[in-house]
Write an enzyme that holds these catalytic residues in place. Structure first.
Site, PDB file in Angstrom:
ATOM      1  N   GLY A  87      50.054  47.046  34.051  1.00 18.65           N
ATOM      2  CA  GLY A  87      51.490  47.101  33.798  1.00 18.65           C
ATOM      3  C   GLY A  87      52.209  47.849  34.889  1.00 18.65           C
ATOM      4  O   GLY A  87      51.633  48.678  35.599  1.00 18.65           O
ATOM      5  N   GLU A 136      43.410  55.597  42.948  1.00 20.95           N
ATOM      6  CA  GLU A 136      43.397  55.845  41.499  1.00 20.95           C
ATOM      7  C   GLU A 136      43.866  54.617  40.724  1.00 20.95           C
ATOM      8  O   GLU A 136      43.366  54.327  39.642  1.00 20.95           O
ATOM      9  CB  GLU A 136      44.300  57.045  41.170  1.00 20.95           C
ATOM     10  N   THR A 188      55.377  43.569  40.919  1.00 17.56           N
ATOM     11  CA  THR A 188      55.677  44.408  39.763  1.00 17.56           C
ATOM     12  C   THR A 188      55.381  45.877  40.037  1.00 17.56           C
ATOM     13  O   THR A 188      56.235  46.745  39.840  1.00 17.56           O
ATOM     14  CB  THR A 188      54.815  43.943  38.574  1.00 17.56           C
ATOM     15  N   GLU A 203      47.296  35.834  33.333  1.00 15.23           N
ATOM     16  CA  GLU A 203      47.836  34.965  34.368  1.00 15.23           C
ATOM     17  C   GLU A 203      47.767  33.509  33.907  1.00 15.23           C
ATOM     18  O   GLU A 203      47.039  33.177  32.976  1.00 15.23           O
ATOM     19  CB  GLU A 203      46.981  35.078  35.648  1.00 15.23           C
ATOM     20  N   LYS A 233      41.243  46.647  43.734  1.00 14.21           N
ATOM     21  CA  LYS A 233      39.801  46.792  43.464  1.00 14.21           C
ATOM     22  C   LYS A 233      38.975  45.721  44.155  1.00 14.21           C
ATOM     23  O   LYS A 233      37.851  45.967  44.567  1.00 14.21           O
ATOM     24  CB  LYS A 233      39.486  46.767  41.969  1.00 14.21           C
ATOM     25  N   GLY A 276      52.626  37.652  28.891  1.00 11.27           N
ATOM     26  CA  GLY A 276      52.490  38.192  30.236  1.00 11.27           C
ATOM     27  C   GLY A 276      51.260  39.065  30.431  1.00 11.27           C
ATOM     28  O   GLY A 276      51.112  39.725  31.447  1.00 11.27           O
ATOM     29  N   LYS A 304      35.977  46.402  39.295  1.00 12.14           N
ATOM     30  CA  LYS A 304      36.285  47.791  38.947  1.00 12.14           C
ATOM     31  C   LYS A 304      34.996  48.585  38.742  1.00 12.14           C
ATOM     32  O   LYS A 304      34.894  49.746  39.150  1.00 12.14           O
ATOM     33  CB  LYS A 304      37.155  47.821  37.690  1.00 12.14           C
ATOM     34  N   GLY A 351      44.394  51.088  35.660  1.00  8.87           N
ATOM     35  CA  GLY A 351      45.833  51.358  35.665  1.00  8.87           C
ATOM     36  C   GLY A 351      46.205  52.819  35.565  1.00  8.87           C
ATOM     37  O   GLY A 351      45.983  53.595  36.490  1.00  8.87           O
TER      38      GLY A 351
END
Lengths: 433, 433
Positions: free
Chosen positions: A303, A130, A14, A191, A106, A188, A206, A135
């Site tokens: 996303g 970054e 994605t 998972e 991460k 979505g 993170k 995100g």
């Protein structure tokens, strides 16, 4: 205009597709802002026969990362493979070949940060990340650049969008954890196997990355105490609301002089707290600096396009030459100590929410209060509704404490759990602010 | 380690003293993060005899900016004079002498940005200004670096801490505008003459700076329509709350294709909106990017140490060499068009809150509705309390509209204001979201 910046994507799910689209659709914008064109030259995938987005097919699509890395027209390798095995190999090979690396991984940084950054310094190349935390929220730049005058003294982050989506659905619509998780999966946001999201592991990875930048510490797996949202019950969300609080999964770094404690857990936040307002799959991080005070960064936590936006920001930093300066100055995951040592969360001071299921008989509250008092913990408020139905699980008794050391509070809870009148395992969360 | 970075402060009020303290108290930290020592060498003040903070007295304190600028041991001039006359001279002289400039002066940038940035490019030096907008909130870096992959499509900011402090006090405690202003002055959040803060001028200057980075437009004085908070009444704050909204002074940039409208005005925000939660003297900016979506940056909007934190972040960027790269790439206030043109706020589409004071007689609501309908504006909700006391000022009638073009809404209001049954000038605000 300087030489074109050639890019290879290794892994193209994605986020990779999003990056390819940005590089194709906004090439003029990127060339203008980066001072040079940024071009996608290779895309490395597992299955070269699978149908791909047209933006991806503009590059050479192949299955060999070696070929992509070896191409002298490639200057930056974007690692989007995920996991810690293949990804580690790709990143180390790219650095060894003299390529810069951009990664959103991460887990890789949390597990192999020291090795990867040492390899980058040796190769005089840069690792940008970054997109690895939160995100589209530019938290890495905020810590490494914008707050550079400060020593961070506290971090509180909503770093897992899946968990926040589920907690928001439970709070807004009173649905159960299981129903909210099912909804997140259908939409979505979660998972098929949501374990790493809902058990706090993803947020812990993170937090490990943020803690390295902020404190120079390198927590090992297990150094970050974590409690997920999988045991948060609708009843606790209701009691919290009655008390004026919202439950959020927070990743927190707490400092006391040179000691830093790291943990991930559901926490009660006042309704008016900025972090309490962060809804759905959004992420937010509140950073307290010793000079600036409290600052907050919020945005989409995952996303396709938000994460791709952060990857491309890193590519532009490399094109401009800024990332090279930042990387050399920041000395991330270096062995140079910065004076902070990890300490167990037992030492953190907090207020607590405690919910007990007790037998409906005289003297229970007195016993519970005595056990808290024995640990020096005083009570701020109690909820025990007269109308509460007595069931086989007892009646709920909710206590908010004043500030106490976590270790002492837990000791009191262990004693309380042993009372014959306490009929279920106690449920507790810390309370922010 | 590279050569020491020598700094001269020109102007040394609150923020200057804060900068001097950071450079003295955290010299090791800054040297480590900047890769070289950062040293305060000159402080230029109007009255050299005035008592000063010990941190300031560590440098050469004098009254001549020429002397400080001419010293070859000075590499960066920090302009904290304020205003647009002396400050302009200092900045141009510093650049002409080959010194970098750091400034917190939004009025200067809004008025003389093109001249100053052209001078900097000619001199091959850099102008940094993170502290010019929103104090400790790193919004300049967010726009120029973190969101570099994006075209910004909308900005909404709480950019004036004084106004936000006053509105928060009015909303929380029901005090009048005059009482809240008096309190802000006693606490040092408002100047003795608060005009520039409460009439929206200060927010407009900051919006001009943000709009230059985001859209490449250079609004002249008067191009930014502004309405201050000085006419916000407690009664509107109460009606807004009843409808589920909070009133905030917002600086907004709205785009429609290549058109951008800039304005500052009180706006109704839903209680659950992140910006509605920003309290007291804090600032926050919500930035929408065409790729990332909505992101938000929040923190202390003014004050000695938060603003000094941003000034020192700029000094570190210069020490590391990052600012030089950013400045060359960003082409700020250049004459190169970026495709956006300013458009009047009349074209912006919004929902509206309208409060009328009407004579308590039949048919008034029908007339008002007809005049809105004539402009194609439909009504979302109406509040007219039965128990409202009829006074010489009539009874309040509050209307929330559906989305309409600002120009058409204002035309309707002009007609409505002419109705004999409308006994006071109508009050209206736009409604976000």
């Amino acid at each position: 205009m300087a030489e074109v910046l050639g890019v290879a994507l290794v892994g193209c799910g994605t986020v990779g597709t999003g990056v390819a689209r940005i590089l194709r659709d906004h090439s003029d914008r990127l060339a203008q802002r980066g001072g040079r064109a940024v071009e996608l030259r290779h895309v490395v995938v597992r299955d070269a026969g699978k149908p791909r987005d047209a933006a991806v097919l503009g590059a050479l699509v192949g299955t060999s990362s070696e070929v992509a890395i070896a191409d002298p027209a490639v200057h930056v390798v974007v690692e989007l493979v995920g996991g810690t095995t293949v990804a580690r190999g790709v990143v180390l090979a790219a650095l060894a070949a003299g390529k810069h690396v951009v990664t959103a991984n991460k887990a890789l940084l949390a597990a192999h940060g020291p090795e990867i950054f040492e390899a980058a310094r040796k190769a005089e190349r840069v690792v940008c990340f970054e997109a690895a935390v939160a995100g589209g929220v530019p938290i890495i730049r905020a810590l490494a650049e914008s707050l550079a005058a400060n020593q961070v003294t506290a971090l509180q982050g909503i770093l897992n969008g899946t968990s926040n989506f589920i907690l928001t659905a439970m709070a807004d619509r009173g649905v159960s954890y299981a129903d909210a998780l099912g909804e997140a999966q259908r939409l979505g946001y979660a998972e098929a196997d949501p374990t790493l999201d809902v058990d706090g592991s993803d947020a812990a990875h993170k937090l490990a990355v943020l803690a390295q930048i902020a404190f120079g510490v390198t927590p090992k797996s297990g150094d970050i105490e974590k409690v997920g949202i999988d045991r948060v019950q609708a009843t606790d969300i209701r009691f919290a609301r009655e008390l004026g609080y919202t439950i959020k999964l927070l990743a927190e770094a707490w400092t006391d002089g040179p000691e830093v404690a790291l943990h991930v857990a559901p926490v009660l936040l006042r309704h008016t707290d900025m972090l309490a307002q962060v809804r759905g799959a959004h992420n937010a991080i509140q950073v307290t600096g010793d000079i600036v005070g409290e600052t907050l960064y919020q945005g989409p936590g995952a996303g396709m396009m938000p994460t791709a936006s952060s990857v491309v920001a890193d590519l532009l930093d490399l094109a401009v030459g800024r990332a090279q300066r930042t990387f050399a100055a920041a000395k991330l995951w270096s062995t140079a100590p910065r004076g902070f040592t990890l300490t167990p969360s037992e030492k953190v001071r907090s207020r607590f929410y405690l919910r007990l299921s007790v037998a409906d008989q005289p003297g229970v509250l007195a016993e519970v209060c005595r056990m808290l008092a024995e640990q020096g913990i005083s009570i701020a408020s109690v909820i025990q509704h007269e109308e509460s139905a007595t069931t086989a699980h007892g009646v709920p008794l909710v206590i908010m404490t004043h500030t106490a050391e976590t270790g002492r509070f837990r000791a009191a809870v262990r004693h309380i759990a042993g009372l014959p009148s306490v009929v279920e395992p106690p449920v507790y969360y810390s309370v922010a602010g």
